[in-house]
Design a protein around this motif. Structure first.
Motif, PDB file in Angstrom:
ATOM      1  N   ILE A  86      -1.282  35.092   6.283  1.00 19.71           N
ATOM      2  CA  ILE A  86      -1.526  35.144   7.731  1.00 19.71           C
ATOM      3  C   ILE A  86      -2.976  35.501   8.002  1.00 19.71           C
ATOM      4  O   ILE A  86      -3.673  34.842   8.794  1.00 19.71           O
ATOM      5  N   VAL A  87      -3.463  36.547   7.338  1.00 15.57           N
ATOM      6  CA  VAL A  87      -4.854  36.981   7.546  1.00 15.57           C
ATOM      7  C   VAL A  87      -5.816  35.893   7.089  1.00 15.57           C
ATOM      8  O   VAL A  87      -6.752  35.525   7.810  1.00 15.57           O
ATOM      9  N   GLY A  88      -5.585  35.347   5.888  1.00 13.83           N
ATOM     10  CA  GLY A  88      -6.461  34.286   5.399  1.00 13.83           C
ATOM     11  C   GLY A  88      -6.425  33.064   6.292  1.00 13.83           C
ATOM     12  O   GLY A  88      -7.463  32.438   6.564  1.00 13.83           O
ATOM     13  N   GLY A  89      -5.230  32.698   6.767  1.00 15.98           N
ATOM     14  CA  GLY A  89      -5.092  31.523   7.618  1.00 15.98           C
ATOM     15  C   GLY A  89      -5.831  31.654   8.928  1.00 15.98           C
ATOM     16  O   GLY A  89      -6.510  30.715   9.373  1.00 15.98           O
ATOM     17  N   PHE A 124       3.514  29.914  -1.773  1.00  6.46           N
ATOM     18  CA  PHE A 124       2.150  29.742  -1.247  1.00  6.46           C
ATOM     19  C   PHE A 124       1.763  28.269  -1.207  1.00  6.46           C
ATOM     20  O   PHE A 124       0.918  27.867  -0.407  1.00  6.46           O
ATOM     21  N   GLU A 125       2.353  27.474  -2.082  1.00  6.41           N
ATOM     22  CA  GLU A 125       2.063  26.042  -2.108  1.00  6.41           C
ATOM     23  C   GLU A 125       3.161  25.229  -1.421  1.00  6.41           C
ATOM     24  O   GLU A 125       2.884  24.175  -0.852  1.00  6.41           O
ATOM     25  N   PRO A 140      -6.251  34.583  -0.310  1.00  5.27           N
ATOM     26  CA  PRO A 140      -7.068  33.366  -0.412  1.00  5.27           C
ATOM     27  C   PRO A 140      -6.298  32.071  -0.167  1.00  5.27           C
ATOM     28  O   PRO A 140      -6.918  31.010   0.005  1.00  5.27           O
ATOM     29  N   SER A 141      -4.959  32.129  -0.164  1.00  2.00           N
ATOM     30  CA  SER A 141      -4.203  30.897   0.083  1.00  2.00           C
ATOM     31  C   SER A 141      -4.525  30.298   1.451  1.00  2.00           C
ATOM     32  O   SER A 141      -4.377  29.089   1.651  1.00  2.00           O
ATOM     33  N   GLY A 155       0.765  30.561   7.955  1.00  2.04           N
ATOM     34  CA  GLY A 155       0.864  31.900   7.397  1.00  2.04           C
ATOM     35  C   GLY A 155       1.955  32.719   8.048  1.00  2.04           C
ATOM     36  O   GLY A 155       2.629  33.525   7.394  1.00  2.04           O
ATOM     37  N   LEU A 156       2.163  32.493   9.354  1.00  2.00           N
ATOM     38  CA  LEU A 156       3.212  33.235  10.057  1.00  2.00           C
ATOM     39  C   LEU A 156       4.605  32.907   9.527  1.00  2.00           C
ATOM     40  O   LEU A 156       5.549  33.680   9.725  1.00  2.00           O
ATOM     41  N   MET A 157       4.744  31.785   8.864  1.00  2.00           N
ATOM     42  CA  MET A 157       6.047  31.385   8.334  1.00  2.00           C
ATOM     43  C   MET A 157       6.523  32.327   7.224  1.00  2.00           C
ATOM     44  O   MET A 157       7.693  32.300   6.846  1.00  2.00           O
TER      45      MET A 157
END
Length: 553
Positions: free
Chosen positions: A252-255, A361-362, A129-130, A380-382
């Motif tokens: 990554i998926v959420g982004g 995450f933040e 969810p991030s 997200g890839l980071m």
């Protein structure tokens, strides 16, 4: 007198270390007779530890000299008459095909892979969810801190699930606990996808995390069920990757769901489908692996086949009611934790590292999304270098540190290798963690290529794996008789850290800026860095004053 008797007589006559209370000291070590059911039922030679208060603890030692089977103090033991009863159903010799440790190597690695997948599912669901927090903020008019609760409350559920999942799986078996937990967990993912208000989202996330967390202890138990100690270390090394793979892939998926224009609800439908796939895999491909439950099933078949109701298993013979057992097991983790300063220090260190992983995450969106103007998907890839670092850490552990430990086994045989020999990876992991936070913080300027802070994730992943593997194995070896309780308390505390860190990380990185916020974390890591060195130097002396660790060394 046999050589083993001479060895044990020598051990039992060794002077007792001063300062150890009489009622908590291990006084003698006795090997069971050759015709003991334990010798017939295990590839390992069992050691019965007779404490001076009369309770018995059973630990196994495999052909490599490592501890294998463990019964914790406080668990009911069978009396001698029951133990030697002809109606007690155990394994039919060391090659019994029903014994999970005798299943094919390929199938046992499959079970290990499923166990890893189940834990990955939970950590992936926690972090995903991030990538869609902005959508949640817009739809439900949330503050950023309240939106972050969708992550924190899920992880907070980890504080409850392991305490229930472990005892229940040891009473009813791994398989039914996993099936029930995953079925309910899948339902809560559906609830999250259909939620119409803030309260619904947050409640479903917390309950989902609670049922997701049961696999943390149950999946680890599955690995212990199917492997002897000489291979279990390798299997657990891969198992360690799951808590880091989820936080790396989830954003990554959420982004990219967010960048692709899909609703945040689609993320929870993806989580629902992933949970359903895992449920189906458990239902159709994962048998029961917990030996006492398998033996109970075996006893039930024998009663049915012979019509003789006198056949029973060890689990069925125990007098403790399951409610009483749960009260004992639920209370023991905290009793062990709060009475062991050594365990408190280890737990704080592991919890700090775990909290830092969730803090990213933040921190990452502040550096990459705001600072370098990346999209949510690109940010997200980071996290990928963090995962890559974890993989590299496991590989180094398997090809370097684990062989070093195995080389110590003949040196200390027939006794266990001292737990302090497990700490070597943490000697390197601690400094790496300090360096990686300084690296990330002081390369986070917007006029510096994003590749500079990005690559700091590599040593950060390596250091986290080194610290986790070293300290987890140390806890298991040092607290052999109550290892499950020691690890359960550790899981609860580190889950609390992981739930709390994201709630203040945004404010910290905004107020202090990424440079000084990361320096603060590096400073805290530096303060904890001496813990494994102190344990290596003084651990043996500290353990002699404890009422829990065995005195095999």
């Amino acid at each position: 007198m046999s050589s083993s008797d001479l060895d044990l007589e020598k051990q039992s006559s060794t002077p007792k270390p001063p300062g150890v209370p009489l009622d908590s000291r291990v006084d003698t070590l006795q090997l069971p007779p050759i015709d003991s059911p334990y010798n017939r039922s295990s590839l390992a030679d069992d050691i019965t530890v007779v404490e001076s208060n009369g309770s018995h603890v059973r630990a196994g030692r495999n052909e490599s000299g490592e501890a294998d089977l463990v019964d914790a103090p406080g668990e009911p033991k069978l009396d001698e008459k029951t133990e030697h009863s002809p109606f007690l159903v155990k394994w039919d010799g060391p090659d019994d095909p029903e014994n999970p440790k005798n299943w094919s190597v390929a199938y046992r690695w499959y079970i290990t892979g499923i166990a890893d997948l189940l834990v990955f599912n939970g950590t992936f669901a926690a972090s995903a969810p991030s990538g869609v927090l902005d959508q949640l903020i817009l739809e439900f008019h949330l503050s950023h801190t309240l939106a972050v609760l969708t992550i924190s409350l899920f992880v907070a559920g980890y504080c409850v699930g392991p305490l229930l999942g472990g005892p229940l799986s040891e009473q009813f078996g791994r398989r039914p606990v996993l099936l029930v937990a995953f079925f309910i967990y899948t339902g809560f993912q559906v609830g999250s996808a259909l939620a119409q208000n803030t309260a619904s989202v947050l409640i479903f996330r917390f309950l989902g995390g609670t049922f997701a967390a049961s696999r943390l202890t149950t999946s680890g138990g599955m690995i212990a069920d199917v492997w002897n100690a000489d291979v279990r270390g390798k299997a657990l090394a891969f198992f360690t990757l799951a808590p880091f793979a989820g936080p790396a892939i989830g954003p990554i998926v959420g982004g990219y769901i967010d960048v692709g224009g899909a609703s945040w609800r689609w993320l929870f439908w993806v989580l629902t489908m992933f949970a359903a796939v895992c449920f189906i895999l458990i239902l159709f491909t994962v048998p029961e692996t917990y030996a006492p439950v398998i033996q109970s099933q075996k006893a039930a078949r024998r009663r049915k086949e012979t019509g003789d109701e006198r056949y029973f298993s060890e689990l069925e013979a125990q007098d403790m009611h399951w409610k009483q057992r749960m009260e004992t097991v639920l209370g023991r983790p905290f009793k062990v934790l709060f009475t062991e300063p050594m365990l408190i220090a280890i737990t704080l260190y592991m919890s700090f590292v775990y909290g830092c992983i969730y803090l990213l995450f933040e921190a990452y969106p502040i550096v990459y999304t705001i600072g370098h103007h990346l999209s949510a998907g690109e940010s997200g890839l980071m996290f990928l270098p963090l995962l890559l670092g974890g993989v590299v850490g496991v590989i180094i552990y398997l090809i370097y540190f684990n062989p070093l430990y195995e080389a110590q086994i003949p040196k200390y045989a027939p006794r266990m290798v001292p737990p302090e020999q497990r700490l070597l990876p943490a000697f390197y992991g601690g400094p790496l963690l300090v360096i990686s936070f300084l690296w990330f913080g002081w390369t986070s300027y917007t006029n510096i290529s994003l590749w500079a802070p990005l690559l700091s994730g590599l040593p950060m992943g390596i250091s986290a794996v080194f610290i986790f593997l070293a300290l987890s194995n140390y806890v298991i070896d040092a607290y052999l008789m109550v290892a499950a309780s020691a690890l359960a308390s550790s899981i609860v505390v580190r889950s609390a850290f992981a739930a709390g860190f994201p709630l203040f990380s945004t404010q910290m990185y905004e107020k202090l800026n990424p440079r000084w916020a990361s320096t603060l974390l590096a400073g805290l890591a530096l303060l904890m860095l001496p813990i494994p060195f102190v344990l290596y130097r003084y651990g043996a002396k500290i353990r002699r004053t404890s009422r829990y660790p065995p005195t095999f060394d």
